[in-house]
Scaffold this motif. Sequence first.
Motif, PDB file in Angstrom:
ATOM      1  N   ASN A  46       0.825  -1.215   0.000  1.00  0.00           N
ATOM      2  CA  ASN A  46       0.000   0.000   0.000  1.00  0.00           C
ATOM      3  C   ASN A  46       0.856   1.261   0.000  1.00  0.00           C
ATOM      4  O   ASN A  46       0.538   2.232  -0.680  1.00  0.00           O
ATOM      5  N   LYS A  47       1.945   1.251   0.747  1.00  0.00           N
ATOM      6  CA  LYS A  47       2.830   2.411   0.764  1.00  0.00           C
ATOM      7  C   LYS A  47       3.430   2.638  -0.627  1.00  0.00           C
ATOM      8  O   LYS A  47       3.501   3.771  -1.104  1.00  0.00           O
ATOM      9  N   GLU A  48       3.853   1.555  -1.273  1.00  0.00           N
ATOM     10  CA  GLU A  48       4.387   1.676  -2.633  1.00  0.00           C
ATOM     11  C   GLU A  48       3.343   2.230  -3.600  1.00  0.00           C
ATOM     12  O   GLU A  48       3.671   3.023  -4.487  1.00  0.00           O
ATOM     13  N   LYS A  49       2.073   1.797  -3.448  1.00  0.00           N
ATOM     14  CA  LYS A  49       0.998   2.320  -4.303  1.00  0.00           C
ATOM     15  C   LYS A  49       0.858   3.824  -4.131  1.00  0.00           C
ATOM     16  O   LYS A  49       0.714   4.558  -5.109  1.00  0.00           O
ATOM     17  N   MET A  58      -1.695  14.726  -5.635  1.00  0.00           N
ATOM     18  CA  MET A  58      -3.084  14.581  -6.078  1.00  0.00           C
ATOM     19  C   MET A  58      -3.966  15.637  -5.431  1.00  0.00           C
ATOM     20  O   MET A  58      -3.779  15.966  -4.262  1.00  0.00           O
ATOM     21  N   PRO A  59      -4.941  16.114  -6.181  1.00  0.00           N
ATOM     22  CA  PRO A  59      -5.932  16.990  -5.529  1.00  0.00           C
ATOM     23  C   PRO A  59      -6.810  16.142  -4.605  1.00  0.00           C
ATOM     24  O   PRO A  59      -7.112  14.993  -4.919  1.00  0.00           O
ATOM     25  N   ILE A  60      -7.177  16.705  -3.478  1.00  0.00           N
ATOM     26  CA  ILE A  60      -8.018  15.962  -2.538  1.00  0.00           C
ATOM     27  C   ILE A  60      -9.482  16.330  -2.781  1.00  0.00           C
ATOM     28  O   ILE A  60      -9.815  17.500  -2.955  1.00  0.00           O
ATOM     29  N   SER A  77      -9.922   3.279  -7.627  1.00  0.00           N
ATOM     30  CA  SER A  77     -10.204   4.387  -8.543  1.00  0.00           C
ATOM     31  C   SER A  77      -9.077   5.409  -8.587  1.00  0.00           C
ATOM     32  O   SER A  77      -9.158   6.388  -9.322  1.00  0.00           O
ATOM     33  N   LYS A  78      -8.031   5.169  -7.775  1.00  0.00           N
ATOM     34  CA  LYS A  78      -6.880   6.067  -7.689  1.00  0.00           C
ATOM     35  C   LYS A  78      -7.318   7.498  -7.351  1.00  0.00           C
ATOM     36  O   LYS A  78      -6.908   8.462  -7.990  1.00  0.00           O
ATOM     37  N   ARG A  79      -8.177   7.597  -6.315  1.00  0.00           N
ATOM     38  CA  ARG A  79      -8.656   8.902  -5.885  1.00  0.00           C
ATOM     39  C   ARG A  79      -8.328   9.138  -4.413  1.00  0.00           C
ATOM     40  O   ARG A  79      -8.351   8.224  -3.609  1.00  0.00           O
ATOM     41  N   LEU A  80      -8.045  10.395  -4.116  1.00  0.00           N
ATOM     42  CA  LEU A  80      -7.745  10.846  -2.767  1.00  0.00           C
ATOM     43  C   LEU A  80      -8.911  11.715  -2.306  1.00  0.00           C
ATOM     44  O   LEU A  80      -9.321  12.635  -3.006  1.00  0.00           O
TER      45      LEU A  80
END
Length: 163
Positions: A46-49, A58-60, A77-80
């Motif tokens: 997860n840290k590597e991801k 990334m925008p939050i 979804s690669k969203r923050l």
Amino acid sequence: DTINTRRNTALAAAYALSLQDFADYKRKALEVVGEKKEEQIRDEVNKEKLIKDNVKDMPIIHTSGSGGKIPCYDPLSKRLFESDMETLRSAVNTLNTRIIDEMYITLNEYYAEIGLDPLSDCIGESMGWDLEHGQIKPQFTSQLVNGVPYLVIGHNNPPHYMR
């Protein structure tokens, strides 16, 4: 149209096989290295991801509702976005109750419940959870990247292709 149907069927079959392979791998990893080591490996992945997906830049997404302000990362979804574990668990409980009543929940219904916009129909409406394959089982890990704590949302029972 027939070609697209065959392609989608082939993709669904390949996805189902990869899910089964992953489940088999995870079960065996737990047997061989034990729960603590498997958790440590999952944390490192997860840290590597987070680093690979460049989460710090990334925008939050500011979600509506009473959720907290912890940066949460959804690798699917690669969203923050901002939320907290209690709000996310509550959303999952609501959705799992709906799965019992309605037989299935789409990935987009999951995202709506946690305050995120839907994904494209080919993913968001074709993938999800149902009674046959099991309810939503979130798996949370905390990661520190550049001094910022992130809650990473995983799934013990990932969404599967439903159509």
